[in-house]
Write a protein that holds these residues in place. Structure first.
Motif, mmCIF file in Angstrom:
data_model
loop_
_atom_site.group_PDB
_atom_site.id
_atom_site.type_symbol
_atom_site.label_atom_id
_atom_site.label_comp_id
_atom_site.label_asym_id
_atom_site.label_seq_id
_atom_site.Cartn_x
_atom_site.Cartn_y
_atom_site.Cartn_z
ATOM 1 N N GLY A 176 24.942 31.267 13.291
ATOM 2 C CA GLY A 176 25.255 30.426 14.438
ATOM 3 C C GLY A 176 24.028 29.833 15.095
ATOM 4 N N PRO A 177 24.240 29.215 16.262
ATOM 5 C CA PRO A 177 23.126 28.627 17.008
ATOM 6 C C PRO A 177 22.098 29.688 17.425
ATOM 7 C CG PRO A 177 25.237 27.865 17.861
ATOM 8 C CD PRO A 177 25.526 28.987 16.908
ATOM 9 N N ASP A 178 20.928 29.210 17.845
ATOM 10 C CA ASP A 178 19.842 30.123 18.220
ATOM 11 C C ASP A 178 20.196 30.972 19.434
ATOM 12 O OD1 ASP A 178 17.982 29.342 16.204
ATOM 13 O OD2 ASP A 178 17.633 27.501 17.323
ATOM 14 N N ASP A 216 19.914 14.621 13.883
ATOM 15 C CA ASP A 216 20.853 14.511 12.775
ATOM 16 C C ASP A 216 21.019 15.855 12.070
ATOM 17 O OD1 ASP A 216 22.497 12.884 10.888
ATOM 18 O OD2 ASP A 216 20.920 13.487 9.473
ATOM 19 N N LYS A 217 19.916 16.519 11.806
ATOM 20 C CA LYS A 217 19.948 17.823 11.129
ATOM 21 C C LYS A 217 20.757 18.839 11.938
ATOM 22 C CE LYS A 217 16.733 21.415 9.580
ATOM 23 N NZ LYS A 217 15.315 21.782 9.486
ATOM 24 N N LYS A 218 20.511 18.890 13.237
ATOM 25 C CA LYS A 218 21.202 19.881 14.068
ATOM 26 C C LYS A 218 22.651 19.487 14.340
ATOM 27 C CE LYS A 218 17.946 22.827 14.206
ATOM 28 N NZ LYS A 218 18.088 24.144 13.603
ATOM 29 N N PHE A 219 22.953 18.183 14.353
ATOM 30 C CA PHE A 219 24.345 17.763 14.508
ATOM 31 C C PHE A 219 25.149 18.186 13.283
ATOM 32 C CE2 PHE A 219 27.834 14.668 14.101
ATOM 33 C CZ PHE A 219 28.529 14.989 15.263
ATOM 34 N N LYS A 220 24.559 18.061 12.093
ATOM 35 C CA LYS A 220 25.241 18.509 10.879
ATOM 36 C C LYS A 220 25.458 20.016 10.910
ATOM 37 C CE LYS A 220 23.736 14.676 8.031
ATOM 38 N NZ LYS A 220 22.745 14.172 7.081
ATOM 39 N N LYS A 221 24.488 20.753 11.437
ATOM 40 C CA LYS A 221 24.646 22.206 11.571
ATOM 41 C C LYS A 221 25.785 22.514 12.546
ATOM 42 C CE LYS A 221 22.136 26.480 12.316
ATOM 43 N NZ LYS A 221 21.987 27.193 13.531
ATOM 44 N N TYR A 222 25.843 21.764 13.640
ATOM 45 C CA TYR A 222 26.917 21.927 14.623
ATOM 46 C C TYR A 222 28.285 21.703 13.964
ATOM 47 C CZ TYR A 222 30.031 20.539 18.460
ATOM 48 O OH TYR A 222 31.092 20.407 19.312
ATOM 49 N N GLN A 223 28.400 20.659 13.157
ATOM 50 C CA GLN A 223 29.673 20.379 12.485
ATOM 51 C C GLN A 223 30.071 21.535 11.563
ATOM 52 O OE1 GLN A 223 28.436 16.507 10.941
ATOM 53 N NE2 GLN A 223 30.043 15.550 12.182
ATOM 54 N N THR A 224 29.098 22.106 10.861
ATOM 55 C CA THR A 224 29.368 23.255 9.990
ATOM 56 C C THR A 224 29.816 24.455 10.820
ATOM 57 O OG1 THR A 224 27.759 22.477 8.374
ATOM 58 C CG2 THR A 224 28.346 24.812 8.277
ATOM 59 N N GLU A 249 33.399 23.923 11.766
ATOM 60 C CA GLU A 249 34.270 24.165 10.609
ATOM 61 C C GLU A 249 34.424 25.645 10.323
ATOM 62 O OE1 GLU A 249 32.577 21.982 7.348
ATOM 63 O OE2 GLU A 249 32.834 20.054 8.378
ATOM 64 N N ASN A 250 33.337 26.407 10.497
ATOM 65 C CA ASN A 250 33.364 27.847 10.233
ATOM 66 C C ASN A 250 33.846 28.661 11.429
ATOM 67 O OD1 ASN A 250 32.426 27.404 7.635
ATOM 68 N ND2 ASN A 250 30.291 27.628 8.218
ATOM 69 N N LYS A 251 34.238 27.966 12.494
ATOM 70 C CA LYS A 251 34.800 28.587 13.707
ATOM 71 C C LYS A 251 33.825 29.530 14.407
ATOM 72 C CE LYS A 251 39.525 27.973 12.117
ATOM 73 N NZ LYS A 251 39.538 26.595 12.373
ATOM 74 N N ILE A 252 32.526 29.265 14.248
ATOM 75 C CA ILE A 252 31.504 30.005 14.992
ATOM 76 C C ILE A 252 31.457 29.456 16.408
ATOM 77 C CG2 ILE A 252 29.023 30.488 15.157
ATOM 78 C CD1 ILE A 252 29.004 30.212 12.035
ATOM 79 N N VAL A 253 31.552 28.136 16.507
ATOM 80 C CA VAL A 253 31.553 27.414 17.776
ATOM 81 C C VAL A 253 32.915 26.752 17.924
ATOM 82 C CG1 VAL A 253 30.515 25.460 19.006
ATOM 83 C CG2 VAL A 253 29.069 26.990 17.660
ATOM 84 N N LYS A 254 33.440 26.775 19.151
ATOM 85 C CA LYS A 254 34.727 26.113 19.422
ATOM 86 C C LYS A 254 34.470 24.733 20.028
ATOM 87 C CE LYS A 254 37.142 30.463 20.158
ATOM 88 N NZ LYS A 254 36.076 31.416 20.016
#
Length: 179
Positions: free
Chosen positions: A99-101, A154-162, A165-170
């Motif tokens: 997940g995020p830092d 862009d890199k971190k937005f793609k991480k956010y989207q993942t 999708e993985n339901k780590i972040v709502k």
């Protein structure tokens, strides 16, 4: 007892030549790490970073110290941001490497926001931010710097989207990219 952030003794360098020689001896390490670790004028900064580490170590991921040597700007920013959040009264949730830092929480362990930290680098190729030449005036490379920031977002937005999708972040949870 806390471990040391600058665990290796790289000695102390006093001249640019000594620093260049040390950087050649440790090509696997980030030049910023070597400068901070061994540069005599940086002693107080190094001590300050060790104090930050005493606060932050329990929240860091298991490979933070190794990454700190190789990704000095990125991990220094994470260290500073994490301790700043703690010193402002926020609580940090348990770190999840997927997940995020930071999982910022209030005093009731309720999530306030996610924070993903990133420090930009110089890039590679023709659009690389040029090296500074100390003592020589030059124009600020605005286009190259904007490209680095855009790339980081862009890199971190793609991480956010993942992470969504993985339901780590709502979807309804605040998410901050801290550059």
């Amino acid at each position: 007892m806390a471990t040391k952030l600058f665990a290796e003794n790289l000695g102390e360098v006093k001249t640019d030549e000594e620093l260049a020689s040390l950087q050649q001896q440790f090509p696997q390490y980030d030049p910023g790490y070597i400068t901070q670790s061994a540069g005599l004028p940086r002693r107080r900064d190094k001590e300050w970073m060790e104090k930050l580490w005493e606060q932050y170590e329990q929240y860091a991921d298991s490979h933070f110290r190794d990454d700190f040597k190789r990704q000095f700007a990125q991990r220094s920013w994470e260290l500073y941001l994490g301790t700043t959040l703690l010193n402002r009264g926020f609580q940090l949730g348990q770190h999840n490497s997927a997940g995020p830092d930071f999982d910022i929480q209030n005093g009731k362990s309720e999530r306030l926001a996610w924070v993903e930290a990133i420090a930009t680098d110089k890039g590679k190729g023709n659009d690389r931010v040029p090296d500074l030449v100390y003592g020589v005036g030059s124009n600020v490379p605005e286009e190259e710097m904007l490209l680095r920031v855009t790339n980081a977002l862009d890199k971190k937005f793609k991480k956010y989207q993942t992470e969504l999708e993985n339901k780590i972040v709502k979807e309804h949870e605040p998410y901050v990219i801290a550059i």
